[in-house]
Design a protein around this motif. Structure first.
Motif, PDB file in Angstrom:
ATOM      1  N   LEU A 111      48.506  16.539  60.100  1.00 22.29           N
ATOM      2  CA  LEU A 111      47.697  17.363  60.995  1.00 22.29           C
ATOM      3  C   LEU A 111      46.446  16.611  61.440  1.00 22.29           C
ATOM      4  O   LEU A 111      46.043  16.684  62.601  1.00 22.29           O
ATOM      5  N   GLY A 112      45.839  15.858  60.518  1.00 25.07           N
ATOM      6  CA  GLY A 112      44.665  15.073  60.877  1.00 25.07           C
ATOM      7  C   GLY A 112      44.977  13.993  61.898  1.00 25.07           C
ATOM      8  O   GLY A 112      44.112  13.593  62.679  1.00 25.07           O
ATOM      9  N   ALA A 113      46.228  13.523  61.906  1.00 28.04           N
ATOM     10  CA  ALA A 113      46.653  12.507  62.869  1.00 28.04           C
ATOM     11  C   ALA A 113      47.053  13.102  64.212  1.00 28.04           C
ATOM     12  O   ALA A 113      47.484  12.373  65.108  1.00 28.04           O
ATOM     13  N   GLY A 114      46.937  14.427  64.344  1.00 28.71           N
ATOM     14  CA  GLY A 114      47.220  15.054  65.625  1.00 28.71           C
ATOM     15  C   GLY A 114      48.600  15.643  65.767  1.00 28.71           C
ATOM     16  O   GLY A 114      48.960  16.134  66.840  1.00 28.71           O
ATOM     17  N   HIS A 115      49.425  15.608  64.700  1.00 32.13           N
ATOM     18  CA  HIS A 115      50.764  16.180  64.781  1.00 32.13           C
ATOM     19  C   HIS A 115      50.705  17.706  64.743  1.00 32.13           C
ATOM     20  O   HIS A 115      49.725  18.305  64.281  1.00 32.13           O
ATOM     21  N   ASP A 116      51.777  18.343  65.193  1.00 34.93           N
ATOM     22  CA  ASP A 116      51.801  19.809  65.204  1.00 34.93           C
ATOM     23  C   ASP A 116      52.290  20.343  63.863  1.00 34.93           C
ATOM     24  O   ASP A 116      52.703  19.600  62.964  1.00 34.93           O
ATOM     25  N   LEU A 117      52.229  21.675  63.732  1.00 35.19           N
ATOM     26  CA  LEU A 117      52.596  22.310  62.468  1.00 35.19           C
ATOM     27  C   LEU A 117      54.060  22.093  62.109  1.00 35.19           C
ATOM     28  O   LEU A 117      54.392  21.949  60.933  1.00 35.19           O
ATOM     29  N   LYS A 118      54.943  22.061  63.097  1.00 36.44           N
ATOM     30  CA  LYS A 118      56.363  21.879  62.799  1.00 36.44           C
ATOM     31  C   LYS A 118      56.629  20.520  62.165  1.00 36.44           C
ATOM     32  O   LYS A 118      57.499  20.387  61.311  1.00 36.44           O
ATOM     33  N   THR A 119      55.880  19.517  62.595  1.00 36.74           N
ATOM     34  CA  THR A 119      56.031  18.189  62.005  1.00 36.74           C
ATOM     35  C   THR A 119      55.460  18.154  60.593  1.00 36.74           C
ATOM     36  O   THR A 119      56.047  17.562  59.686  1.00 36.74           O
ATOM     37  N   ALA A 120      54.317  18.797  60.411  1.00 38.58           N
ATOM     38  CA  ALA A 120      53.659  18.783  59.103  1.00 38.58           C
ATOM     39  C   ALA A 120      54.375  19.665  58.085  1.00 38.58           C
ATOM     40  O   ALA A 120      54.401  19.343  56.887  1.00 38.58           O
ATOM     41  N   PHE A 121      54.958  20.766  58.541  1.00 40.17           N
ATOM     42  CA  PHE A 121      55.630  21.714  57.640  1.00 40.17           C
ATOM     43  C   PHE A 121      57.033  22.016  58.174  1.00 40.17           C
ATOM     44  O   PHE A 121      57.280  23.084  58.739  1.00 40.17           O
ATOM     45  N   PRO A 122      57.973  21.083  58.026  1.00 41.76           N
ATOM     46  CA  PRO A 122      59.317  21.296  58.578  1.00 41.76           C
ATOM     47  C   PRO A 122      60.057  22.462  57.929  1.00 41.76           C
ATOM     48  O   PRO A 122      60.973  23.017  58.532  1.00 41.76           O
ATOM     49  N   GLN A 123      59.678  22.847  56.721  1.00 43.77           N
ATOM     50  CA  GLN A 123      60.271  23.993  56.030  1.00 43.77           C
ATOM     51  C   GLN A 123      59.151  24.957  55.647  1.00 43.77           C
ATOM     52  O   GLN A 123      58.928  25.261  54.473  1.00 43.77           O
ATOM     53  N   ALA A 124      58.450  25.433  56.653  1.00 42.85           N
ATOM     54  CA  ALA A 124      57.228  26.200  56.432  1.00 42.85           C
ATOM     55  C   ALA A 124      57.463  27.469  55.611  1.00 42.85           C
ATOM     56  O   ALA A 124      56.626  27.841  54.778  1.00 42.85           O
ATOM     57  N   ALA A 125      58.590  28.144  55.821  1.00 38.71           N
ATOM     58  CA  ALA A 125      58.840  29.390  55.102  1.00 38.71           C
ATOM     59  C   ALA A 125      58.887  29.169  53.596  1.00 38.71           C
ATOM     60  O   ALA A 125      58.521  30.054  52.818  1.00 38.71           O
ATOM     61  N   GLU A 126      59.324  27.981  53.166  1.00 39.39           N
ATOM     62  CA  GLU A 126      59.395  27.679  51.739  1.00 39.39           C
ATOM     63  C   GLU A 126      58.028  27.374  51.139  1.00 39.39           C
ATOM     64  O   GLU A 126      57.891  27.305  49.911  1.00 39.39           O
ATOM     65  N   CYS A 127      57.030  27.189  51.987  1.00 35.86           N
ATOM     66  CA  CYS A 127      55.674  26.931  51.496  1.00 35.86           C
ATOM     67  C   CYS A 127      54.952  28.206  51.106  1.00 35.86           C
ATOM     68  O   CYS A 127      53.913  28.165  50.437  1.00 35.86           O
ATOM     69  N   VAL A 128      55.467  29.349  51.527  1.00 36.96           N
ATOM     70  CA  VAL A 128      54.863  30.633  51.182  1.00 36.96           C
ATOM     71  C   VAL A 128      55.073  30.883  49.697  1.00 36.96           C
ATOM     72  O   VAL A 128      56.187  30.730  49.183  1.00 36.96           O
ATOM     73  N   PRO A 129      54.024  31.254  48.958  1.00 37.37           N
ATOM     74  CA  PRO A 129      54.186  31.516  47.526  1.00 37.37           C
ATOM     75  C   PRO A 129      55.236  32.592  47.264  1.00 37.37           C
ATOM     76  O   PRO A 129      55.321  33.586  48.001  1.00 37.37           O
ATOM     77  N   GLU A 130      56.038  32.368  46.248  1.00 34.60           N
ATOM     78  CA  GLU A 130      57.068  33.339  45.894  1.00 34.60           C
ATOM     79  C   GLU A 130      56.425  34.667  45.525  1.00 34.60           C
ATOM     80  O   GLU A 130      55.453  34.721  44.779  1.00 34.60           O
ATOM     81  N   GLY A 131      56.956  35.742  46.074  1.00 33.50           N
ATOM     82  CA  GLY A 131      56.424  37.070  45.794  1.00 33.50           C
ATOM     83  C   GLY A 131      55.272  37.484  46.684  1.00 33.50           C
ATOM     84  O   GLY A 131      54.744  38.589  46.531  1.00 33.50           O
ATOM     85  N   ALA A 132      54.857  36.602  47.618  1.00 32.78           N
ATOM     86  CA  ALA A 132      53.762  36.956  48.523  1.00 32.78           C
ATOM     87  C   ALA A 132      54.185  38.115  49.420  1.00 32.78           C
ATOM     88  O   ALA A 132      55.245  38.077  50.047  1.00 32.78           O
ATOM     89  N   ARG A 133      53.359  39.123  49.485  1.00 31.63           N
ATOM     90  CA  ARG A 133      53.687  40.294  50.285  1.00 31.63           C
ATOM     91  C   ARG A 133      53.262  40.126  51.736  1.00 31.63           C
ATOM     92  O   ARG A 133      52.194  39.574  52.006  1.00 31.63           O
ATOM     93  N   PRO A 134      54.062  40.579  52.672  1.00 27.95           N
ATOM     94  CA  PRO A 134      53.667  40.496  54.082  1.00 27.95           C
ATOM     95  C   PRO A 134      52.537  41.467  54.400  1.00 27.95           C
ATOM     96  O   PRO A 134      52.335  42.471  53.696  1.00 27.95           O
ATOM     97  N   ASP A 135      51.788  41.159  55.456  1.00 32.25           N
ATOM     98  CA  ASP A 135      50.739  42.079  55.879  1.00 32.25           C
ATOM     99  C   ASP A 135      51.347  43.214  56.703  1.00 32.25           C
ATOM    100  O   ASP A 135      52.578  43.346  56.790  1.00 32.25           O
ATOM    101  N   ARG A 136      50.523  44.000  57.348  1.00 34.79           N
ATOM    102  CA  ARG A 136      51.005  45.167  58.084  1.00 34.79           C
ATOM    103  C   ARG A 136      51.878  44.791  59.266  1.00 34.79           C
ATOM    104  O   ARG A 136      52.708  45.584  59.714  1.00 34.79           O
ATOM    105  N   GLN A 137      51.695  43.579  59.771  1.00 38.61           N
ATOM    106  CA  GLN A 137      52.516  43.112  60.889  1.00 38.61           C
ATOM    107  C   GLN A 137      53.751  42.344  60.416  1.00 38.61           C
ATOM    108  O   GLN A 137      54.477  41.775  61.227  1.00 38.61           O
ATOM    109  N   GLY A 138      53.993  42.331  59.110  1.00 41.53           N
ATOM    110  CA  GLY A 138      55.148  41.639  58.558  1.00 41.53           C
ATOM    111  C   GLY A 138      54.972  40.141  58.447  1.00 41.53           C
ATOM    112  O   GLY A 138      55.946  39.403  58.300  1.00 41.53           O
ATOM    113  N   ARG A 139      53.729  39.656  58.508  1.00 39.85           N
ATOM    114  CA  ARG A 139      53.474  38.225  58.479  1.00 39.85           C
ATOM    115  C   ARG A 139      53.259  37.730  57.053  1.00 39.85           C
ATOM    116  O   ARG A 139      52.641  38.408  56.239  1.00 39.85           O
ATOM    117  N   ARG A 140      53.782  36.534  56.778  1.00 35.62           N
ATOM    118  CA  ARG A 140      53.585  35.878  55.490  1.00 35.62           C
ATOM    119  C   ARG A 140      53.182  34.432  55.743  1.00 35.62           C
ATOM    120  O   ARG A 140      53.646  33.814  56.703  1.00 35.62           O
TER     121      ARG A 140
END
Length: 389
Positions: free
Chosen positions: A69-98
């Protein structure tokens, strides 16, 4: 966007020392995979240890993502498996976001600067909040005000009656890396923002993530002026180059080979084959042509590859540094997961000693992970951080 265009040089404010190299001194994993509320101190040489599942690899993964990210890349490049970075058991907010949260502290001419980032991973990958702070002052703050837009609302410290300037920044990039495009640098307040942002970018960009793959290092490779890749599969090509470019460091590498490889080793040689490829050999000091590296065990190959990384530099490693900034202001950080993987205890101790020596000289910084910390305990200049599962 390539951050080469974003950083023009280190800026300092009156009274600041301008020679210190920016360095990441703390990695924060506020909510990332198995980590919650973790603040990991980083010195010139830091080794993470802990049982399987304690998060050694994920800590290095988060550091590398910040570097991208510091080198200017986008989030998809930095986190190719972003959903797996969410802590296990993390609850979504009111909009269903995690999502997840990471950050770091960078020390340097501008003093300690904190960067904290909150990322939405599900249902859409984007930045939902970023904060850059220094000396108790918020220099940049962004927030996702309208989920329907691709940008985030941003406010950065400036002079004048309002005290801040507001604007929009892309929601898939690190806002800190984009500040030099938006801040003029005409006032002392603007210079403070730029100095902090550029310090963070300089520290994050110069990273070489290294994970030698022995099965890819056994075959001859094409000769050329290439730079060592992440998996070190072009080891012979780089040895062919460095052997003629720097005799002193090559002699040091040969000494490391003698200490870490079986038998009597006198030198590391490179043989040019008829098809134009090259292969590396261990010279044994007798009439034999030498032992091709392809015949070595996995431990010896990993050991040699890591020794080469420690003894070379940005001009040899495949790392994206800031060309406009003098080398005196930059410090290369090597990320080495499984630093002692496949190594016997003697090889691991030798490699730790070599790394500690190079880090003490200021040539590099090292953040790695080891399964057995006994190879590093008591070594001067090495910090061992025990992670709990």
């Amino acid at each position: 966007m390539d951050a080469n265009a974003l950083v023009t040089g280190p800026r300092t404010l009156p009274g600041q020392a301008g020679a210190a190299r920016p360095a990441v001194t703390e990695l924060r994993l506020s909510a990332y995979r198995r980590h919650r509320g973790a603040a990991l101190p980083l010195g010139p040489m830091t080794l993470f240890t802990g049982v399987s599942g304690s998060g050694k690899s994920s800590a290095l993964e988060a550091y590398e993502a910040l570097a991208l990210l510091g080198a200017g890349h986008d989030l998809k490049t930095a986190f190719p498996q972003a959903a797996e970075c969410v802590p296990e058991g993390a609850r979504p907010d009111r909009q269903g976001r995690r999502g997840f949260g990471i950050g770091c502290t960078v020390d340097g001419p501008a003093g300690p600067v904190r960067l904290d980032l909150a990322v939405e991973a599900v249902p859409r990958l984007r930045v939902v909040g970023e904060r850059l702070t220094s000396g108790g002052r918020t220099l940049l703050a962004t927030a996702l005000r309208d989920p329907g837009r691709a940008e985030v609302e941003a406010a950065w410290h400036t002079s004048g009656a309002a005290g801040v300037t507001r604007g929009r920044l892309p929601g898939d990039r690190l806002g800190t890396a984009l500040l030099p495009l938006h801040v003029a640098g005409r006032t002392q307040a603007q210079l403070r923002v730029l100095a902090a942002a550029e310090q963070v970018v300089l520290a994050l960009r110069s990273v070489f993530a290294c994970d030698p793959r022995p099965h890819r290092m056994r075959e001859p490779v094409a000769a050329g002026p290439g730079r060592l890749r992440r998996g070190c599969d072009n080891l012979a090509e780089v040895l062919h180059r460095t052997r003629s470019e720097c005799g002193k460091r090559h002699a040091r590498l040969a000494a490391a080979a003698r200490a870490g490889c079986a038998g009597t080793v006198t030198d590391l040689c490179v043989e040019e084959l008829r098809d134009g490829t090259v292969r590396a050999l261990l010279a044994r000091g007798d009439s034999r042509p030498g032992t091709p590296l392809g015949r070595l065990g996995e431990g010896e190959l990993r050991y040699l590859a890591l020794a080469l990384v420690l003894l070379t530099g940005p001009g040899v490693l495949s790392v994206d540094q800031v060309a406009e900034v003098p080398a005196a202001y930059q410090s290369l950080t090597v990320l080495a997961d499984g630093f002692d993987r496949c190594l016997d205890p003697a090889q691991a101790r030798e490699l730790v000693g070599l790394a500690a020596e190079m880090c003490a000289r200021g040539h590099i910084r090292l953040v790695g992970a080891v399964s057995d910390p006994s190879c590093a305990r008591g070594t001067e200049g090495v910090s061992v951080v025990d992670l709990m599962p």
